[in-house]
Every structure is written in structure tokens, then in C-alpha cells.
Design a protein around this motif. Structure first.
Motif, PDB file in Angstrom:
ATOM      1  N   ASN A   1       0.819  -1.184  -0.060  1.00 55.89           N
ATOM      2  CA  ASN A   1       0.129   0.093   0.042  1.00 55.89           C
ATOM      3  C   ASN A   1       0.824   1.400   0.040  1.00 55.89           C
ATOM      4  OD1 ASN A   1      -2.524  -1.345   0.278  1.00 55.89           O
ATOM      5  ND2 ASN A   1      -1.878  -1.787   2.672  1.00 55.89           N
TER       6      ASN A   1
ATOM      7  N   ASN B   1      -1.157  -0.901  -4.255  1.00 54.90           N
ATOM      8  CA  ASN B   1      -2.300  -0.055  -4.148  1.00 54.90           C
ATOM      9  C   ASN B   1      -1.719   1.543  -3.924  1.00 54.90           C
ATOM     10  OD1 ASN B   1      -4.079  -1.991  -3.846  1.00 54.90           O
ATOM     11  ND2 ASN B   1      -3.692  -2.312  -1.862  1.00 54.90           N
TER      12      ASN B   1
ATOM     13  N   ASN C   1      -3.169  -0.488  -8.513  1.00 60.51           N
ATOM     14  CA  ASN C   1      -4.691  -0.322  -8.120  1.00 60.51           C
ATOM     15  C   ASN C   1      -5.000   1.186  -7.598  1.00 60.51           C
ATOM     16  OD1 ASN C   1      -4.954  -3.265  -8.645  1.00 60.51           O
ATOM     17  ND2 ASN C   1      -4.050  -3.454  -6.658  1.00 60.51           N
TER      18      ASN C   1
ATOM     19  N   LEU D   1      -7.958  -3.285   2.772  1.00 58.31           N
ATOM     20  CA  LEU D   1      -7.041  -3.626   1.658  1.00 58.31           C
ATOM     21  C   LEU D   1      -6.090  -4.876   2.107  1.00 58.31           C
ATOM     22  CD1 LEU D   1      -5.769  -0.185   0.251  1.00 58.31           C
ATOM     23  CD2 LEU D   1      -7.180  -1.965  -0.944  1.00 58.31           C
TER      24      LEU D   1
END
Length: 182
Positions: free
Chosen positions: A59, A100, A141, A180
């Protein structure tokens, strides 16, 4: 594990961004924070170090104040240098694939000003298309931006109002990270 790329030129004086970061730190999440203004006051980005940091995390959070309908200059420079050909894009540039991309920023003006008939004439999300395209181009993403309005003392908001809203923002960000990780 999550990475925060923090890009605030006056971080120590920021009520909003500082509160968000403090909340993330106090939440015992596994987060690495890279304050790029502190690391690179001369804008001489260590590309390889930044790429290593990106590779360590799934992330990637970009935390910054919304400046002139965009990100601060150092963050744009960071993207220009770090998201290089054959790392972030190109025939062998898949190093960020499936990570992400999470924009997280603060907006000084009111939400009312970011409407078609408001002072800014556009909604905030309309200024984020370049972020979305960057994520897609690098096979990341794209996560919808997390942001809140009313972070400017000059716009009439109080320190306490800003801090309360920043804590709520941090909770949304933490919740997003938890989701996530599932």
C-alpha cells in the motif's frame, strides 16, 4: 505493510497533515513514513532508495496538501524521478504492478467552493484524473482519494476544527488500509 510518501513543505506548522500522521503512528500499524521534504530539502531525490521503499510495501499512500489544484512541486518531482522507465512502466517496468495507489490529501477551502457554481468551479475528483492515470499506467490499483475540506486558518477554520476533521480523515485512511489487507 504500508508506505506513506509525505510531501508537506511546512509539515511542522500543519494542523491537518501533522494530525493525520500522528494518528497513523499512534495506531500501531506497520507503516513506514518518508517525509520527502525532510529527506530531500534540495530536491535531489535518491531514486534507488525511494524505489526500494516502494518495493517493500503493498500500500502506497501519498499524503500532501492540495496546492493549486495539484500536489506540491516536490511530490511531482518525486514521481518524475522515481517512477522511471523500466521500473514503473515500459516493457520491463512492472515493479509496481498490483500495489495500491492511495491519494490522501487535505484541501484548504470549503467543500461548497469545489462545485460547478462554487469559487473553484470544479469538484476535487476532477483534479485527480492525472493520479488515476498514473496508477493505471504503472499497473497499480487506484484507490479513490481520501481527503477533507476546510484545513486553512485563512479560510476561517479553527485549529480544533481542523484537528477533529484530520483525526476523522486518519480513521478513514486506517479503515481503508485494514480493508486492503483482507
Amino acid at each position: 505493510m504500508s508506505l506513506v510518501i509525505l510531501a508537506h513543505p511546512n509539515y511542522d506548522k500543519s494542523f491537518a497533515n501533522k494530525t493525520i500522521i500522528d494518528e497513523l503512528k499512534s495506531n500501531n500499524m506497520n507503516i513506514e513514513i518518508r517525509n520527502i521534504y525532510e529527506l530531500y530539502p534540495d530536491y535531489d531525490i535518491d531514486v534507488k532508495e525511494e524505489q526500494k521503499a516502494l518495493l517493500r510495501h503493498r500500500n502506497i499512500i501519498f499524503q500532501y496538501p492540495f496546492y493549486w489544484y495539484n500536489m506540491p512541486a516536490i511530490l511531482k518531482h518525486w514521481f518524475d524521478r522515481v517512477f522511471e522507465y523500466q521500473f514503473a512502466y515500459g516493457s520491463k517496468g512492472d515493479k509496481l504492478k498490483d500495489k495500491n495507489f492511495i491519494p490522501s490529501f487535505t484541501v484548504g477551502s470549503s467543500e461548497r467552493s469545489y462545485t460547478a457554481l462554487g469559487f473553484q468551479h470544479f469538484r476535487v475528483y476532477e483534479f485527480c484524473k492525472h493520479l488515476e492515470q498514473t496508477a493505471y499506467h504503472t499497473q497499480m490499483n487506484y484507490i479513490e482519494p481520501i481527503y477533507f475540506h476546510g484545513t486553512s486558518l485563512a479560510a476561517g477554520y479553527t485549529e480544533e476544527e481542523i484537528r477533529v476533521n484530520a483525526r476523522l480523515h486518519a480513521k478513514k485512511l486506517i479503515q481503508t488500509l485494514i480493508e486492503l489487507e483482507r
